[in-house]
Scaffold this motif. Structure first.
Motif, PDB file in Angstrom:
ATOM      1  N   PRO A  75       1.286   5.028   4.360  1.00 53.76           N
ATOM      2  CA  PRO A  75       0.948   4.931   3.156  1.00 53.76           C
ATOM      3  C   PRO A  75      -0.211   5.569   2.525  1.00 53.76           C
ATOM      4  O   PRO A  75      -1.286   5.756   3.170  1.00 53.76           O
ATOM      5  CB  PRO A  75       0.737   3.486   2.659  1.00 53.76           C
ATOM      6  N   ALA A  76      -0.259   6.293   1.307  1.00 50.71           N
ATOM      7  CA  ALA A  76      -1.401   7.192   0.930  1.00 50.71           C
ATOM      8  C   ALA A  76      -2.687   6.476   0.877  1.00 50.71           C
ATOM      9  O   ALA A  76      -3.659   6.932   1.255  1.00 50.71           O
ATOM     10  CB  ALA A  76      -1.122   7.954  -0.542  1.00 50.71           C
ATOM     11  N   HIS A  77      -2.897   5.010   0.604  1.00 48.54           N
ATOM     12  CA  HIS A  77      -3.878   4.270   0.544  1.00 48.54           C
ATOM     13  C   HIS A  77      -4.512   4.307   1.885  1.00 48.54           C
ATOM     14  O   HIS A  77      -5.657   4.240   1.893  1.00 48.54           O
ATOM     15  CB  HIS A  77      -3.867   3.082  -0.280  1.00 48.54           C
ATOM     16  N   MET A  78      -3.818   4.164   2.924  1.00 50.69           N
ATOM     17  CA  MET A  78      -4.249   4.040   4.257  1.00 50.69           C
ATOM     18  C   MET A  78      -4.934   5.577   4.410  1.00 50.69           C
ATOM     19  O   MET A  78      -6.054   5.428   5.439  1.00 50.69           O
ATOM     20  CB  MET A  78      -3.141   3.491   5.211  1.00 50.69           C
ATOM     21  N   VAL A  79      -4.005   6.376   4.397  1.00 54.51           N
ATOM     22  CA  VAL A  79      -4.534   7.979   4.838  1.00 54.51           C
ATOM     23  C   VAL A  79      -6.183   8.050   4.097  1.00 54.51           C
ATOM     24  O   VAL A  79      -6.905   8.688   4.597  1.00 54.51           O
ATOM     25  CB  VAL A  79      -3.624   9.037   4.315  1.00 54.51           C
ATOM     26  N   ASP A  80      -6.191   7.715   2.747  1.00 53.31           N
ATOM     27  CA  ASP A  80      -7.533   7.862   2.064  1.00 53.31           C
ATOM     28  C   ASP A  80      -8.686   7.046   2.749  1.00 53.31           C
ATOM     29  O   ASP A  80      -9.912   7.493   3.059  1.00 53.31           O
ATOM     30  CB  ASP A  80      -7.389   7.520   0.623  1.00 53.31           C
ATOM     31  N   ASP A  81      -8.128   5.867   3.186  1.00 59.81           N
ATOM     32  CA  ASP A  81      -9.147   4.980   3.710  1.00 59.81           C
ATOM     33  C   ASP A  81      -9.650   5.303   5.104  1.00 59.81           C
ATOM     34  O   ASP A  81     -10.984   5.514   5.338  1.00 59.81           O
ATOM     35  CB  ASP A  81      -8.628   3.566   3.985  1.00 59.81           C
ATOM     36  N   ILE A  82      -8.740   5.891   5.948  1.00 64.63           N
ATOM     37  CA  ILE A  82      -9.177   6.667   7.122  1.00 64.63           C
ATOM     38  C   ILE A  82     -10.007   7.719   6.994  1.00 64.63           C
ATOM     39  O   ILE A  82     -11.023   8.154   7.715  1.00 64.63           O
ATOM     40  CB  ILE A  82      -7.840   6.943   8.008  1.00 64.63           C
ATOM     41  N   ARG A  83      -9.774   8.711   5.927  1.00 69.96           N
ATOM     42  CA  ARG A  83     -10.519  10.082   5.938  1.00 69.96           C
ATOM     43  C   ARG A  83     -11.928   9.568   5.426  1.00 69.96           C
ATOM     44  O   ARG A  83     -13.025  10.235   5.922  1.00 69.96           O
ATOM     45  CB  ARG A  83      -9.965  10.793   4.606  1.00 69.96           C
TER      46      ARG A  83
END
Length: 142
Positions: A89-97
């Protein structure tokens, strides 16, 4: 016990084929457990025929007798087996970045060489990792 080198070295006599069919009793060489079943078939065939054949040699012979690909397509799986692309999910990708960007650290000179060190921030502790989804060291009460 005799051991043929290749599948071409195996002479599939009627007696050996009957032993193969008896070895296959209750074990389908198709479906979800086909590889486990093949090992059992190989073991039973070795016991009954006194001849060691590799699973590759048995598979090759079965392909001459049956259209295994069509049989495989007819086999029903006990669960949905559709291939789809996996995307986080996009929110997880953003959090990881954000987490990785903060964790890159600061370059500092130590004795003429550059070394990277992680920021000493409470936001980078394992307990607050965006990957695990936990925040802080406090446990939640149910």
């Amino acid at each position: 016990m005799a051991q043929p080198e290749t599948a071409a070295d195996v002479k599939w006599t009627p007696e050996l084929e009957v032993a193969l069919f008896h070895s296959m009793h209750g074990l389908k060489p198709v479906g979800l457990n086909k590889n486990f079943h093949m090992v059992c078939i190989q073991h039973k065939l070795q016991q009954s025929a006194g001849l060691f054949l590799t699973t590759r040699q048995i598979w090759q012979h079965l392909r001459t007798l049956y259209d295994l690909e069509s049989l495989e397509n007819l086999e029903m799986f006990p669960f949905p087996n559709e291939e789809t692309d996996f995307n986080l999910p996009a929110h997880m990708v953003d959090d990881i970045r954000v987490y990785l960007k903060e964790a890159e650290g600061v370059e500092e000179e130590v004795g003429g060489t550059k070394k990277s060190r992680c920021l000493q921030s409470s936001s980078l502790s394992p307990a607050s990792s965006p990957i695990t989804g936990r925040s802080g060291s406090k446990r939640r009460k149910n």
